[in-house]
Structures are given as structure tokens and as C-alpha cells.
Design a protein around this motif. Structure first.
Motif, mmCIF file in Angstrom:
data_model
loop_
_atom_site.group_PDB
_atom_site.id
_atom_site.type_symbol
_atom_site.label_atom_id
_atom_site.label_comp_id
_atom_site.label_asym_id
_atom_site.label_seq_id
_atom_site.Cartn_x
_atom_site.Cartn_y
_atom_site.Cartn_z
ATOM 1 N N GLN A 128 -4.486 4.249 -4.588
ATOM 2 C CA GLN A 128 -5.538 4.947 -3.837
ATOM 3 C C GLN A 128 -5.307 4.830 -2.333
ATOM 4 O O GLN A 128 -5.379 5.822 -1.597
ATOM 5 C CB GLN A 128 -6.906 4.344 -4.210
ATOM 6 N N LEU A 129 -5.004 3.629 -1.884
ATOM 7 C CA LEU A 129 -4.757 3.420 -0.459
ATOM 8 C C LEU A 129 -3.544 4.227 -0.002
ATOM 9 O O LEU A 129 -3.546 4.841 1.076
ATOM 10 C CB LEU A 129 -4.542 1.921 -0.196
ATOM 11 N N ARG A 130 -2.516 4.253 -0.851
ATOM 12 C CA ARG A 130 -1.303 5.011 -0.522
ATOM 13 C C ARG A 130 -1.621 6.498 -0.381
ATOM 14 O O ARG A 130 -1.146 7.159 0.552
ATOM 15 C CB ARG A 130 -0.278 4.765 -1.641
ATOM 16 N N ARG A 131 -2.432 7.051 -1.300
ATOM 17 C CA ARG A 131 -2.830 8.464 -1.199
ATOM 18 C C ARG A 131 -3.619 8.716 0.082
ATOM 19 O O ARG A 131 -3.371 9.701 0.792
ATOM 20 C CB ARG A 131 -3.684 8.852 -2.415
ATOM 21 N N TRP A 132 -4.570 7.858 0.355
ATOM 22 C CA TRP A 132 -5.384 8.026 1.563
ATOM 23 C C TRP A 132 -4.520 8.029 2.827
ATOM 24 O O TRP A 132 -4.724 8.839 3.729
ATOM 25 C CB TRP A 132 -6.420 6.905 1.656
ATOM 26 N N VAL A 133 -3.568 7.096 2.878
ATOM 27 C CA VAL A 133 -2.692 7.013 4.060
ATOM 28 C C VAL A 133 -1.863 8.291 4.176
ATOM 29 O O VAL A 133 -1.770 8.903 5.257
ATOM 30 C CB VAL A 133 -1.781 5.769 3.968
ATOM 31 N N ALA A 134 -1.269 8.708 3.057
ATOM 32 C CA ALA A 134 -0.376 9.881 3.087
ATOM 33 C C ALA A 134 -1.129 11.154 3.455
ATOM 34 O O ALA A 134 -0.546 12.095 3.991
ATOM 35 C CB ALA A 134 0.311 10.035 1.737
ATOM 36 N N GLU A 135 -2.414 11.196 3.145
ATOM 37 C CA GLU A 135 -3.207 12.376 3.489
ATOM 38 C C GLU A 135 -3.547 12.429 4.972
ATOM 39 O O GLU A 135 -3.807 13.509 5.513
ATOM 40 C CB GLU A 135 -4.528 12.372 2.692
ATOM 41 N N ARG A 136 -3.565 11.253 5.623
ATOM 42 C CA ARG A 136 -4.185 11.182 6.950
ATOM 43 C C ARG A 136 -3.279 10.818 8.110
ATOM 44 O O ARG A 136 -3.620 11.105 9.264
ATOM 45 C CB ARG A 136 -5.342 10.168 6.909
ATOM 46 N N PHE A 137 -2.150 10.154 7.848
ATOM 47 C CA PHE A 137 -1.376 9.605 8.971
ATOM 48 C C PHE A 137 0.079 10.083 8.946
ATOM 49 O O PHE A 137 0.714 10.087 7.881
ATOM 50 C CB PHE A 137 -1.394 8.071 8.929
ATOM 51 N N PRO A 138 0.613 10.432 10.097
ATOM 52 C CA PRO A 138 2.028 10.847 10.166
ATOM 53 C C PRO A 138 2.940 9.625 10.209
ATOM 54 O O PRO A 138 3.468 9.236 11.244
ATOM 55 C CB PRO A 138 2.082 11.625 11.479
ATOM 56 N N VAL A 139 3.108 9.015 9.032
ATOM 57 C CA VAL A 139 3.858 7.762 8.933
ATOM 58 C C VAL A 139 5.157 7.980 8.163
ATOM 59 O O VAL A 139 5.381 9.040 7.570
ATOM 60 C CB VAL A 139 3.020 6.677 8.214
ATOM 61 N N GLU A 140 5.978 6.947 8.167
ATOM 62 C CA GLU A 140 7.147 6.924 7.284
ATOM 63 C C GLU A 140 6.765 6.114 6.054
ATOM 64 O O GLU A 140 6.579 4.892 6.138
ATOM 65 C CB GLU A 140 8.357 6.284 7.979
ATOM 66 N N LEU A 141 6.607 6.795 4.938
ATOM 67 C CA LEU A 141 6.146 6.133 3.705
ATOM 68 C C LEU A 141 7.343 5.773 2.842
ATOM 69 O O LEU A 141 8.189 6.622 2.541
ATOM 70 C CB LEU A 141 5.203 7.065 2.936
ATOM 71 N N GLY A 142 7.401 4.510 2.432
ATOM 72 C CA GLY A 142 8.504 4.048 1.592
ATOM 73 C C GLY A 142 8.206 4.193 0.115
ATOM 74 O O GLY A 142 7.167 4.717 -0.294
ATOM 75 N N ASN A 143 9.143 3.713 -0.721
ATOM 76 C CA ASN A 143 9.014 3.780 -2.179
ATOM 77 C C ASN A 143 8.021 2.742 -2.689
ATOM 78 O O ASN A 143 7.649 1.813 -1.984
ATOM 79 C CB ASN A 143 10.363 3.499 -2.849
ATOM 80 N N TRP A 144 7.650 2.903 -3.960
ATOM 81 C CA TRP A 144 6.993 1.815 -4.684
ATOM 82 C C TRP A 144 8.045 0.740 -4.958
ATOM 83 O O TRP A 144 9.114 1.041 -5.500
ATOM 84 C CB TRP A 144 6.451 2.307 -6.027
#
Ligand code: ZN
Length: 241
Positions: free
Chosen positions: A130-146
Motif C-alpha cells: 500500500q505504501l509503495r502504491r501511494w508513493v508511486a502515485e505521488r512522488f517523482p522518485v526512483e523506485l526499486g524492486n521488491w
């Protein structure tokens, strides 16, 4: 006398029922002292009638005896002189090394970017999702793998997102309010990755061990280069304010 005994028998049965509901310690106490629950006091004969435990048993002893495995035999591989080893100081993980308090503060501009590492386990992974989805929806970040197993210095399953310094005043309070109780490591990326992970950290909620001792120190020949942050997420949801 007879009527008295009858009353005692009735009380004994009632008391036995109550005593059976009680802890062994309490039951033993009742049996030995002849004390009835419910306020009635029994004679010595009635007390003996439900004192089922042997008189030799210690008060409250339920008969428990620990079972221990047989002792190992042989010689300790550590030898028999470890108690005489000298006390040694471990190398410092701080950038200033063993010289104590530095003469001057480090410029905050030594920080190039930040990482957030979100830790979870088999009971909390849905919160992490849930936190990962929220972050990906809102912030221009570099998201890594699980990461479903320890990876690098991170000793539990985790995922990471990296972000540029301009997002720090937003990401930190946002994570404070939206951590869902998860343990989150925030570390800067300076030119000292070992200190970044072990000494320059911020934590959301409780901290946990970080196995960063193997990261080469700043200036070491094999020290890692400063990590770049290359955002791979385009936000789709306006940040709630
Ligand atoms: Zn990191």
C-alpha cells in the motif's frame, strides 16, 4: 455431628469444584489450610478430604521437572584462554574515525540525495504494498524492486525509493504520517556510503540492524561511488495537502 458432617461434605464438593477452577498454587493453599471459597470455613477433617496432593509436595508444586539434554563432551574450539584476551577497540564507523568530536561540522551540501528503505516481513508486506502504491502515485522518485530477502546491508525484506534533496521537506513528514507502522530507514547519499547507512541515518518508527560494516570506508580504493538518483516514476495523483 451427623448434620454437621453432611454440611461439610456439601461444602467440600462445592469447594472442590471451585478449587478445580483455580491455579494449582491456590488449590494447594486451600487444601492445606482448609479455607473454603465463598466465605465458609471448614473443619480440619473437610480440609483433608480434598487435599489430594501428597503432603511432601512443596506448596504449589505441580510436579514440573525440567528436562535437559545430556552435556556435550569434547574440547571447546575456542581454546581455554579466551578470558585472558586483551580488550580491543573496534574500528570506528564514524567518518571522523577514532579522533573523537570533529573540529567543525560537515557541510550539509555534502549530501547529494536520499534513500528511503521500507522494511517488511510476511505479516506486513500488504502494508508495504500500500505504501509503495501511494508513493508511486505521488512522488517523482526512483523506485526499486521488491527485495524478498536480505540484500546489501538490509537484513530483512525491503524495497527502496531514492529521491532528490528538494523532496526531503515533503517526503519526511509524509512518511511520518503514512508509514503504516513500518520501519523505514532514511539515509543520505554522501561520499561516505558506510557512514550514510550506519551513522547519518534517520528512522521512521523503530530502527533495526543494518549490516553495513562491510561497506568500504570513504577514500578506500574499493569504496563505492556516490549513487545517482534517476527518477523512474511519473506521479499521477496530486499530493494531498
Ligand atoms: Zn540505500
Amino acid at each position: 455431628m451427623t448434620s454437621s458432617n453432611e454440611r461439610i461434605v456439601e461444602n467440600s464438593a462445592l469447594d472442590q469444584e471451585w478449587a478445580d477452577r483455580l491455579a494449582p498454587t491456590r488449590r494447594g493453599l486451600i487444601g492445606k489450610a482448609g479455607i473454603a471459597t465463598g466465605g465458609a470455613v471448614l473443619g480440619a477433617g473437610a480440609g483433608a478430604a480434598f487435599a489430594a496432593e501428597p503432603a511432601s509436595a512443596p506448596l504449589g508444586d505441580p510436579g514440573f521437572r525440567p528436562i535437559v539434554p545430556p552435556r556435550d563432551t569434547g574440547r571447546s574450539p575456542w581454546g581455554y584462554d579466551t578470558a585472558n584476551e586483551p580488550t580491543l577497540r573496534p574500528d570506528s564507523i564514524r567518518p571522523e574515525g577514532g579522533s573523537g568530536i570533529p573540529d567543525r561540522p560537515r557541510p550539509y551540501t555534502d549530501i547529494y540525495s536520499y534513500h528511503a528503505h521500507i522494511y517488511f516481513d510476511e505479516d506486513t508486506y500488504e502494508k508495504a504494498a500500500q505504501l509503495r502504491r501511494w508513493v508511486a502515485e505521488r512522488f517523482p522518485v526512483e523506485l526499486g524492486n521488491w527485495n524478498l530477502a536480505p540484500r546489501g546491508p538490509h537484513v530483512t525484506p525491503s524495497f527502496y525509493f531514492g529521491f532528490t534533496n528538494d523532496l526531503l521537506p515533503v517526503v519526511v513528514p509524509w512518511l511520518q504520517l503514512n508509514s503504516l507502522g513500518l520501519t523505514i530507514l532514511l539515509h543520505p547519499n554522501s561520499d561516505d556510503p558506510r557512514a550514510d547507512h550506519l551513522h547519518y541515518t534517520l528512522w521512521v518508527n523503530r530502527s533495526q540492524p543494518v549490516n553495513g560494516y562491510a561497506i568500504p570506508a570513504r577514500g578506500a580504493p574499493n569504496a563505492p561511488t556516490i549513487e545517482k538518483i534517476l527518477p523512474n516514476i511519473t506521479p499521477t495523483v496530486p499530493l494531498e495537502t
